[in-house]
Every structure is written in structure tokens, then in C-alpha cells.
Design an enzyme around this catalytic site. Structure first.
Site, PDB file in Angstrom:
ATOM      1  N   HIS A 107     -22.427  -7.265  -6.210  1.00 36.81           N
ATOM      2  CA  HIS A 107     -21.130  -6.596  -6.095  1.00 36.81           C
ATOM      3  C   HIS A 107     -20.042  -7.271  -6.928  1.00 36.81           C
ATOM      4  O   HIS A 107     -18.985  -6.682  -7.162  1.00 36.81           O
ATOM      5  CB  HIS A 107     -20.705  -6.484  -4.618  1.00 36.81           C
ATOM      6  CG  HIS A 107     -20.197  -7.750  -4.002  1.00 36.81           C
ATOM      7  ND1 HIS A 107     -20.974  -8.541  -3.172  1.00 36.81           N
ATOM      8  CD2 HIS A 107     -18.997  -8.368  -4.071  1.00 36.81           C
ATOM      9  CE1 HIS A 107     -20.260  -9.570  -2.752  1.00 36.81           C
ATOM     10  NE2 HIS A 107     -19.058  -9.492  -3.280  1.00 36.81           N
ATOM     11  N   ASP A 137     -28.121  -7.844  -2.730  1.00 36.66           N
ATOM     12  CA  ASP A 137     -26.839  -8.127  -3.369  1.00 36.66           C
ATOM     13  C   ASP A 137     -26.933  -9.336  -4.296  1.00 36.66           C
ATOM     14  O   ASP A 137     -26.041 -10.186  -4.327  1.00 36.66           O
ATOM     15  CB  ASP A 137     -25.753  -8.356  -2.315  1.00 36.66           C
ATOM     16  CG  ASP A 137     -24.347  -8.169  -2.895  1.00 36.66           C
ATOM     17  OD1 ASP A 137     -24.238  -7.704  -4.048  1.00 36.66           O
ATOM     18  OD2 ASP A 137     -23.370  -8.504  -2.200  1.00 36.66           O
ATOM     19  N   GLY A 208     -13.545 -13.946  -3.612  1.00 36.61           N
ATOM     20  CA  GLY A 208     -13.705 -14.740  -4.830  1.00 36.61           C
ATOM     21  C   GLY A 208     -14.816 -15.759  -4.702  1.00 36.61           C
ATOM     22  O   GLY A 208     -15.342 -16.250  -5.702  1.00 36.61           O
ATOM     23  N   ASN A 209     -15.187 -16.097  -3.448  1.00 34.12           N
ATOM     24  CA  ASN A 209     -16.321 -16.995  -3.222  1.00 34.12           C
ATOM     25  C   ASN A 209     -17.653 -16.271  -3.400  1.00 34.12           C
ATOM     26  O   ASN A 209     -18.709 -16.908  -3.495  1.00 34.12           O
ATOM     27  CB  ASN A 209     -16.295 -17.582  -1.804  1.00 34.12           C
ATOM     28  CG  ASN A 209     -15.510 -18.875  -1.719  1.00 34.12           C
ATOM     29  OD1 ASN A 209     -14.474 -18.928  -1.066  1.00 34.12           O
ATOM     30  ND2 ASN A 209     -15.990 -19.908  -2.387  1.00 34.12           N
ATOM     31  N   SER A 210     -17.621 -14.934  -3.425  1.00 33.19           N
ATOM     32  CA  SER A 210     -18.859 -14.152  -3.520  1.00 33.19           C
ATOM     33  C   SER A 210     -19.693 -14.583  -4.717  1.00 33.19           C
ATOM     34  O   SER A 210     -19.188 -14.667  -5.841  1.00 33.19           O
ATOM     35  CB  SER A 210     -18.530 -12.663  -3.644  1.00 33.19           C
ATOM     36  OG  SER A 210     -18.007 -12.162  -2.450  1.00 33.19           O
ATOM     37  N   GLY A 266     -46.909   1.140   3.191  1.00 34.96           N
ATOM     38  CA  GLY A 266     -47.020   2.578   3.347  1.00 34.96           C
ATOM     39  C   GLY A 266     -47.202   3.041   4.774  1.00 34.96           C
ATOM     40  O   GLY A 266     -48.089   3.853   5.061  1.00 34.96           O
ATOM     41  N   ILE A 269     -42.986   2.236  11.039  1.00 36.34           N
ATOM     42  CA  ILE A 269     -43.240   1.301  12.135  1.00 36.34           C
ATOM     43  C   ILE A 269     -42.044   1.225  13.066  1.00 36.34           C
ATOM     44  O   ILE A 269     -40.923   1.598  12.712  1.00 36.34           O
ATOM     45  CB  ILE A 269     -43.559  -0.120  11.597  1.00 36.34           C
ATOM     46  CG1 ILE A 269     -42.456  -0.589  10.628  1.00 36.34           C
ATOM     47  CG2 ILE A 269     -44.928  -0.157  10.949  1.00 36.34           C
ATOM     48  CD1 ILE A 269     -42.644  -1.990  10.101  1.00 36.34           C
TER      49      ILE A 269
END
Length: 478
Positions: A107, A137, A208-210, A266, A269
């Protein structure tokens, strides 16, 4: 006086011993100095459409309209602001190799036209996007530098314990290369993603730490700072970092392929709840209950709806969330052993995994195609009013021509069936892991469950084509 002095010394010694026992670092300065050169600030630039007029600040014709228009003109948002303009955003990241690979959040760079990396020493370099994984992310970037870059290594997030000291570094609110410290508050947190495995920390994390790193005390990256829980947008001590053992697998794939390649089993569940475990005769509520098997690897390997997956590739299955992560982290094309419980018996299946990204949107397997007996009668059972599925009902409910089973016509809202989510329009296709086409089939399955000493019966219910198992209690006094 001597007594007071002695007491003070004892208190100081006691506090010192307590600090040593907790492993509290005397300072974070040495660690911060060592890892800082590998942490980067990220600035992205994106072209966005312009806007015109006061943009709803005041109503059209307001006496303040001219004032706001003049204000916007001075700030570049006037009548000519319909021209495309550039918007900037800030984030963080860290270098993981001397040849310039950088990890950050998806992001942070999503939609960016330009990505600029600022290093601790002040150097700035443009970055190329190698690949992204929105599911976790995570994004991988690459810069070309004149010489080898200082980098940090990933640590093993699985050995991190609640209470361990950690340190975060990044670009909070554009301040740049800011350090905060705290502890691991919790492990294995899930927010909203399929593959979530977050470390929760009280180290200050802000906008801003992201994309910045979360370090252990050995200077290893054990998480990528991704999100915070906050009522006001600022840090309140609840931050989340994607665990390094998830990140490393994603980064390796992005580095090699430019995209992720996750294993795919596949199956559909659901978790094994205590009442489901009792209905199936299982000793404990663990594993993953297979509710449907579309065309794919599991079906080719012999798996069936109603199987309970107990072990996958040598790993005991606790619940569905764990199984999804384990399967996704397994190499595409690998043949694995899957241990299932089928009607009380243990079976081992060999299944060759497909690739999840290629299977997204796969159509579930249809139910069997035998003709459904046309029976007009209804029956009240376990709080449900049931009727066999007829062609008229198929047309009315817009069901597939091959759909079969017992239709729930109504549900008594005071019963367990209503509490467990059964509603009018649901179709019961199996009871006790056997197909039910007629009302007598369900009565027979209930009788068999009672004869076997079961306290509940397992129903396979479909709603809009989506299957799930529901365990309903039996009245053993009947």
C-alpha cells in the site's frame, strides 16, 4: 541513617536484578546505530486528476465563494486545477541485499508512477518495482547503486515470544529515520487477510512507518510494520507487523518470479467445532472439515466431502486458518501426504498441489445428477420444516437443474437450528455423511445416529451453491 542507606542499596540491587531477569537492554543505541544504514525512507509520486472550483467548501452563489476561489488560486487549486497534478506519499522500507533489493508494504507504493528511496546517509535513488502481493501487503523494490549497500537479514519470527523486546524504525509522519521500542504484545494475530500472521507490538508505529522493519535484539527483521489499531489515527500502542516467516516466502517468490506462486489443495473447508466433532465421533475438535471438493488436486487425489483433514505434509492441522497458510507456503507441484478421517477411519491420500493464483474463481463441483424424487409432502424435524426439492422449487429458487436434497421451508426461531444459521431456502444435501433425497432418508440417518449413541447429527447444507456443515443436537428421548 545507615539503615536508610542500606535500604537504598538493597532497592537498587533488587531493581538491577529484576531488570537483568527481564532481559531489559541498557540502551538501544548500539542496535539503532548498527541497523540504521539499511532502513530507508520511501517517497512515491502519482499523477491524479485535477479539480475545479471551490469543491463544495461553500455553496454556489455564496458571498464567500469569491474568497475561497481566490484562496484556491493562491494554492494551485484554482480554475486551472483541472490539469493533472502530482500527489506524493511517504513510507518506509529496508534493504535486504547488498545488490539493492528493498522490502516495503504494497500500500506504500500502490499506483505510484515514481518511487524514490532515501538512505540514512542522505543518498537518493529511484526504485524499480519487482513485484507485489496484496494478500500480505508486501512489495519488493530494486535500486541500482554504485557499490554494495548495507542490508539487514530476516530472523525467525516463530521463535519470538510475547514479552520479547523489539525495535521499530521508519519514517513516521515524514520525520525520517525515527526509532521506537517496545515488546511483542501478542502473536499470530489475524486482521482481515487469508494469510495473516501478525506480530502485535506496543512499539510506537504511526503513519509513514508502513513498510518499515520490526527488529529483535539481535538486529534481525522479524516483522514488517503494516497497520495500527487507533481511534484517532495516531499510535495508542497497538501496532501490527507481518511476521517475517510469511514475508520471506513472499519475497523469495517475488524475487524469482515477480509474482507469488502459492500451493492450492482445491477444497472448501470449515473448522471442526465441538458439536461437529461429536457428530463425527472425533476425540477432539481439531482439523479441517471438507465441505466441498471441486475439480482440482484434492478431487484427483481421492478426497471427499465430509473428510476431516488431520495432517498435511507431516504437519498436524489445528484449524482451517493454519491449513490455508501451510498449503499456501508449500511448493506448487509438490506431491504431499494428506491424512484424513473418513467415517471414523484414517486414510492417507497423495495429492499433487496446483497453483492457487491460477485456480482463483474456480467453479465448485456440482452435486450428483440422479433424478430427484418428486414428493409433495413436508415434515417438521429439529425445528425445520422440510420438503424434498422438486422441479417447481428449483425454478422458484433459481437452483441448478442438478440440485437435489431437502429444502428448508421455514425455521423455528426458538430452536438450535435457527441459532446455527439455518434459514428458509437452504438445501440439506447430506445427513450423517450420506445423501438425502427424500424425507425418509433423513429419518433413517437420524435413527442410525441415535442407535450409534450420537448426541448430534451432521448436516451438509447449501446456500446459493456454497456448502457448509452444521451439527444439530438429537432428542435422544424420542
Amino acid at each position: 541513617m545507615f539503615w536508610l542507606t542500606t535500604l537504598s542499596m538493597v532497592l537498587i540491587l533488587s531493581q538491577s536484578l529484576m531488570a537483568h531477569a527481564r532481559g531489559a537492554p541498557e540502551t538501544f543505541a548500539d542496535l539503532a546505530e548498527r541497523i540504521s544504514p539499511a532502513v530507508v525512507n520511501i517517497t512515491t509520486s502519482t499523477v491524479v486528476a485535477g479539480r475545479t472550483g471551490p469543491q463544495g467548501i461553500v455553496p454556489e452563489g455564496s458571498p464567500f465563494e469569491d474568497f475561497f476561489r481566490e484562496f484556491q488560486d493562491r494554492n494551485g487549486n484554482g480554475p486551472n486545477s483541472d490539469r493533472p497534478r502530482r500527489s506524493s506519499a511517504l513510507g518506509s522500507g529496508f534493504v535486504i541485499s547488498e545488490d539493492g533489493y528493498i522490502v516495503t508494504n504494497n500500500h506504500v507504493i500502490e499506483g505510484a508512477d515514481e518511487i524514490m528511496i532515501e538512505f540514512f546517509e542522505g543518498q537518493e535513488l529511484p526504485a524499480q518495482l519487482i513485484g507485489t502481493d496484496p494478500n500480505t501487503d508486501i512489495a519488493l523494490l530494486k535500486v541500482e547503486a554504485d557499490g554494495p549497500l548495507k542490508f539487514v537479514s530476516f530472523g525467525d519470527s516463530d521463535i519470538s515470544r510475547v514479552g520479547d523486546w523489539v525495535m521499530a524504525m521508519g519514517n513516521p509522519l515524514g520525520q525520517g529515520f525515527s526509532v521506537s521500542a517496545g515488546i511483542v504484545s501478542a502473536r499470530n494475530r489475524a486482521l482481515s487477510g487469508t494469510y495473516d500472521d501478525y506480530i502485535q507490538t506496543d512499539a510506537a508505529i504511526n503513519r509513514g512507518n508502513s513498510g518499515g522493519p520490526l527488529f529483535n535484539m539481535d538486529g534481525e527483521v522479524i516483522g514488517v510494520n503494516t497497520a495500527i489499531l487507533s481511534p484517532n489515527g495516531g499510535s495508542i500502542g497497538i501496532g501490527f507487523s507481518m511476521a517475517s516467516n510469511v514475508v520471506t516466502k513472499v519475497v523469495d517468490q517475488l524475487r524469482e518470479f515477480g509474482e507469488t506462486r502459492r500451493g492450492w489443495l482445491g477444497v472448501r473447508i470449515q473448522d471442526v467445532t465441538p458439536d461437529v466433532a461429536e457428530a463425527l465421533g472425533l476425540e477432539k475438535a481439531s482439523g479441517a472439515l471438507v465441505s466441498d471438493v471441486p475439480d482440482g488436486p484434492a478431487k484427483d487425489g481421492g478426497m471427499m466431502a465430509g473428510d476431516v483433514i488431520m495432517s498435511f505434509d507431516g504437519v498436524d492441522v489445528v484449524d482451517t486458518r493454519q491449513l490455508v497458510r501451510v498449503v499456501a507456503n508449500t511448493q506448487v507441484g509438490k506431491t504431499v501426504r494428506v491424512v484424513v478421517n473418513r467415517e471414523g477411519e484414517t486414510q492417507t491420500l497423495k495429492i499433487t498441489l496446483g497453483r492457487r493464483e491460477e485456480a482463483e474463481g474456480a467453479v465448485p463441483a456440482s452435486v450428483t445428477t440422479d433424478d430427484t424424487p418428486e414428493e409433495p409432502q413436508t415434515m417438521d424435524l429439529m425445528g425445520l420444516t422440510l420438503q424434498p426439492l422438486t422441479q417447481d422449487l428449483r425454478d422458484e429458487m433459481q437452483l441448478d437443474e442438478n440440485a437435489k436434497g431437502l429444502v428448508v421451508m421455514s425455521v423455528d426461531e426458538t430452536t438450535e437450528a435457527f441459532e446455527k444459521g439455518l434459514r428458509a431456502g437452504d438445501v440439506i444435501t447430506e445427513a450423517g455423511q450420506s445423501q438425502v433425497l427424500a424425507l425418509a432418508d433423513l429419518e433413517d440417518r437420524i435413527a442410525e445416529a441415535k442407535d450409534a449413541g450420537r448426541k448430534s447429527i451432521l448436516l451438509l447444507v447449501r446456500r446459493g451453491g456454497d456448502p457448509r456443515f452444521v451439527a444439530l443436537g438429537l432428542d435422544t428421548d424420542e
